[in-house]
Write an enzyme that holds these catalytic residues in place. Sequence first.
Site, short mmCIF file in Angstrom:
data_model
loop_
_atom_site.label_atom_id
_atom_site.label_comp_id
_atom_site.label_asym_id
_atom_site.label_seq_id
_atom_site.Cartn_x
_atom_site.Cartn_y
_atom_site.Cartn_z
N CYS A 47 0.87 -1.19 0.00
CA CYS A 47 0.00 0.00 0.00
C CYS A 47 0.90 1.22 0.00
O CYS A 47 2.12 1.11 -0.03
CB CYS A 47 -0.85 -0.03 1.27
SG CYS A 47 -1.69 -1.60 1.50
N ARG A 89 1.03 2.29 -5.89
CA ARG A 89 1.39 1.23 -4.94
C ARG A 89 0.17 0.39 -4.55
O ARG A 89 0.33 -0.66 -3.93
CB ARG A 89 2.01 1.83 -3.68
CG ARG A 89 3.29 2.63 -3.93
CD ARG A 89 3.81 3.19 -2.62
NE ARG A 89 4.13 2.13 -1.72
CZ ARG A 89 5.31 1.49 -1.70
NH1 ARG A 89 6.26 1.85 -2.53
NH2 ARG A 89 5.53 0.48 -0.87
N TRP A 135 -3.70 -1.77 -1.24
CA TRP A 135 -3.71 -2.96 -2.10
C TRP A 135 -4.09 -4.10 -1.16
O TRP A 135 -3.30 -4.52 -0.33
CB TRP A 135 -2.32 -3.22 -2.70
CG TRP A 135 -2.34 -4.28 -3.76
CD1 TRP A 135 -2.55 -4.10 -5.11
CD2 TRP A 135 -2.14 -5.69 -3.59
NE1 TRP A 135 -2.49 -5.31 -5.76
CE2 TRP A 135 -2.25 -6.30 -4.87
CE3 TRP A 135 -1.88 -6.51 -2.49
CZ2 TRP A 135 -2.11 -7.69 -5.06
CZ3 TRP A 135 -1.75 -7.88 -2.66
CH2 TRP A 135 -1.86 -8.45 -3.95
N ASN A 182 1.17 -0.46 6.02
CA ASN A 182 1.54 -1.11 4.76
C ASN A 182 2.30 -2.39 5.13
O ASN A 182 3.36 -2.30 5.77
CB ASN A 182 2.45 -0.19 3.94
CG ASN A 182 3.08 -0.93 2.76
OD1 ASN A 182 2.52 -1.90 2.26
ND2 ASN A 182 4.27 -0.49 2.36
N GLY A 183 1.76 -3.55 4.79
CA GLY A 183 2.43 -4.81 5.14
C GLY A 183 1.41 -5.85 5.56
O GLY A 183 0.21 -5.69 5.30
N GLU A 236 9.18 -11.12 -21.44
CA GLU A 236 8.92 -9.75 -20.98
C GLU A 236 7.79 -9.11 -21.79
O GLU A 236 6.89 -8.47 -21.24
CB GLU A 236 10.20 -8.91 -21.06
CG GLU A 236 10.05 -7.46 -20.68
CD GLU A 236 9.48 -7.21 -19.29
OE1 GLU A 236 9.04 -6.08 -19.03
OE2 GLU A 236 9.44 -8.16 -18.48
N LYS A 271 4.16 -7.72 -20.38
CA LYS A 271 3.61 -6.38 -20.61
C LYS A 271 2.20 -6.48 -21.18
O LYS A 271 1.28 -5.79 -20.73
CB LYS A 271 4.52 -5.57 -21.58
CG LYS A 271 5.88 -5.22 -21.01
CD LYS A 271 5.87 -4.23 -19.89
CE LYS A 271 5.80 -4.87 -18.56
NZ LYS A 271 7.00 -5.22 -17.85
N GLU A 273 -0.16 -7.69 -18.42
CA GLU A 273 -0.33 -6.76 -17.30
C GLU A 273 -1.31 -5.62 -17.59
O GLU A 273 -2.11 -5.25 -16.75
CB GLU A 273 1.01 -6.09 -16.96
CG GLU A 273 1.94 -6.90 -16.12
CD GLU A 273 3.10 -6.01 -15.67
OE1 GLU A 273 3.05 -5.53 -14.54
OE2 GLU A 273 4.01 -5.79 -16.48
N HIS A 323 6.45 -28.59 -29.65
CA HIS A 323 6.27 -29.56 -28.57
C HIS A 323 4.99 -29.33 -27.77
O HIS A 323 4.89 -29.74 -26.61
CB HIS A 323 7.50 -29.54 -27.65
CG HIS A 323 8.77 -29.73 -28.41
ND1 HIS A 323 9.15 -30.93 -28.98
CD2 HIS A 323 9.73 -28.84 -28.77
CE1 HIS A 323 10.29 -30.79 -29.62
NE2 HIS A 323 10.66 -29.53 -29.51
N LYS A 340 2.85 -1.45 -7.88
CA LYS A 340 4.19 -1.25 -8.41
C LYS A 340 5.26 -2.02 -7.64
O LYS A 340 6.20 -2.58 -8.22
CB LYS A 340 4.54 0.24 -8.41
CG LYS A 340 5.90 0.58 -8.97
CD LYS A 340 5.98 0.27 -10.44
CE LYS A 340 7.32 0.49 -11.09
NZ LYS A 340 7.40 -0.02 -12.43
#
Length: 616
Positions: free
Chosen positions: A2, A27, A74, A100-101, A489, A493, A496, A512, A611
């Site tokens: 958060c 965040r 979050w 936050n945690g 990557e 993107k 996300e 395969h 983030k």
Amino acid sequence: MCGIIAYVGRREVRPILLDGLGRLEYRGYDSAGIAVLTDSGLEVQKKAGRIADLSRHVGKPKKPSHQGISHTRWATHGEPSDVNAHPHLDRSGKLALVHNGVIENYQPLKRALTEQGHTFHSATDTEVLAHLIGKHYAEAPASSNGRRLIDAVRSALHDVKGTYGIAVMHEDYPGVIIGARRGSPLVLGIGEGEMFLSSDATALLPYTQKVVYLKDFDVAEIKAGQFAVETLTSGDTDYEIKELDFAPEAAERGDYEHFMLKEIHEQPHTIENAVRGRLNQEEASAQLGGLNMTPAQLRDIERVVVLGCGTALHAGMIGAHMLENEACVAAEADFASEFRFKNRPLQRNTVFFAVSQSGETADTLGAMREARRKGFRALGICNNVGSTIARESDGGVYMHAGPEIGVAATKSFVSQVAIFGLLTLCLGRMRYMSASTGREIIQAYEKLPNQINRILEQEAAIAAIAQKYSSAKSMLFLGRQYNYPVALEAALKMKEISYIHAAGFPAAELKHGVIALIDSQTPSVCICPEDSLHEKNISTIQEVKARKGPVIAVATEGDTEIKHHADDLIFVPRTVEMLQPILNILPLQLLAYHAAVALGRDVDKPRNLAKSVTVE
Ligand code: AGP
């Protein structure tokens, strides 16, 4: 993961908190709230949704206030809702807390407090911590020389297991805010007659450049013109006041529609910042002073293990490939979240690199601590100066990429790959890499910023391709060797920010099983540079085409063959093979960005993400 921000000073606090929350929204953005202290006591306002929703809810302040704490969430415990949003109050309703945690032992604490008559309104772990501090406060002798609040916070935190960055206020203590951290970042901001606490230094840029990065187990008390830092177990502790080395504009979106697009367009400078002062023309090598290792120690490295999560891991995979291919150093990259619970037998001279833009990712931090606990040297590649990984590592390399606000990492990937290139040059030139190869790589670095600009100039054409395929339900990304992590990557993107189901594979894996996914509705992006595997990549494209799969190819300028095979083409300039991933990812960042825009997604704050992942 958060975001919390707190203020005590002479100014009206609400606009400062709401502005700060706006800067921390990347965040976590599922609910938010503020608590301010007025002359008639605590005033708490919180709301599910975005900061804009909270701002409307707060509206015009009725009573002035010069101190407050605030939070953007979050969710970890309890769904996003008004009641689960922070701040949370204790039993007396006079103590407010933002956190936050994760409090891992909140269930047994909650049961014990419930047996003592406490009633809880939310499903959060945080409300339990508020009640626990309130309990210690209530049980403390009234006359504890002004330390009743800070001591209540300290003794309550002794009962807590887990991670926290917290800010606490009490009606009995006007003008005082207590902060503490363990595992989650917390920065103290020093202003003129005013003080701040924040999860991230960038949110403080409009107010101050002077900060203290609090360490684990630090407890801080801030007042309008002063602050003190002590630890959970003993009195005063040492701290360092740091000057932030980037301007407030660096954390502004400017004229760009989104931070992600701004950060994509910053990448020519990202390269310049990553290599500044680190290329040694004379020795055709690179120097990385921050590694804190002598040439002999660098020469003796037997194995490099790179640890990271998400984009950082993908950059690490390219780094490991470079080190093996170009510097003849045994190297591998591993999921930090997996490595930390493995029991790997490793050579004595194994060196670990913990790669993390934020420098706060819990799994990467945990894996780095595990490597150090086993006596290995662990170095960091981080963007956030003062971050926990940067401070706890045995040395490392700062990325100097400036704040990265967009949740989807872009410039940090390019910066990390560029830094692994420097490490490869440095270690390679200590082994079998010739001076002429070294010079070739240095010249390639010097050309990169212009080459990146040449790709950015193709944005409109790439946006058209993205528009064309944005209705796809699924997309495949295929690459070989250096370009397999590029495929991973690019798929990350796309996932996300557009929410299109996308996956990256080593191109040869197609036969395969993956090829079963191919049909006319499933586009494949083939990363097909004109290198030693060009023919093989062309065969891959033909296999996809044979199943009516549309193909977008990322190819090298001047490649005349590829146009006969792919449906859509994006040409990138040629550079040395080990740095080609930097150019190959650029159009794919733009492809994902414009697909998300075409689908009306919230590019900078994609659903369910944040983030910096500071919880395990
Ligand atoms: C990438 O776009 C994501 N934001 C995420 O995968 C990120 O790379 C990962 O969480 C690692 O973050 P870090 O570099 O701050 O450690």
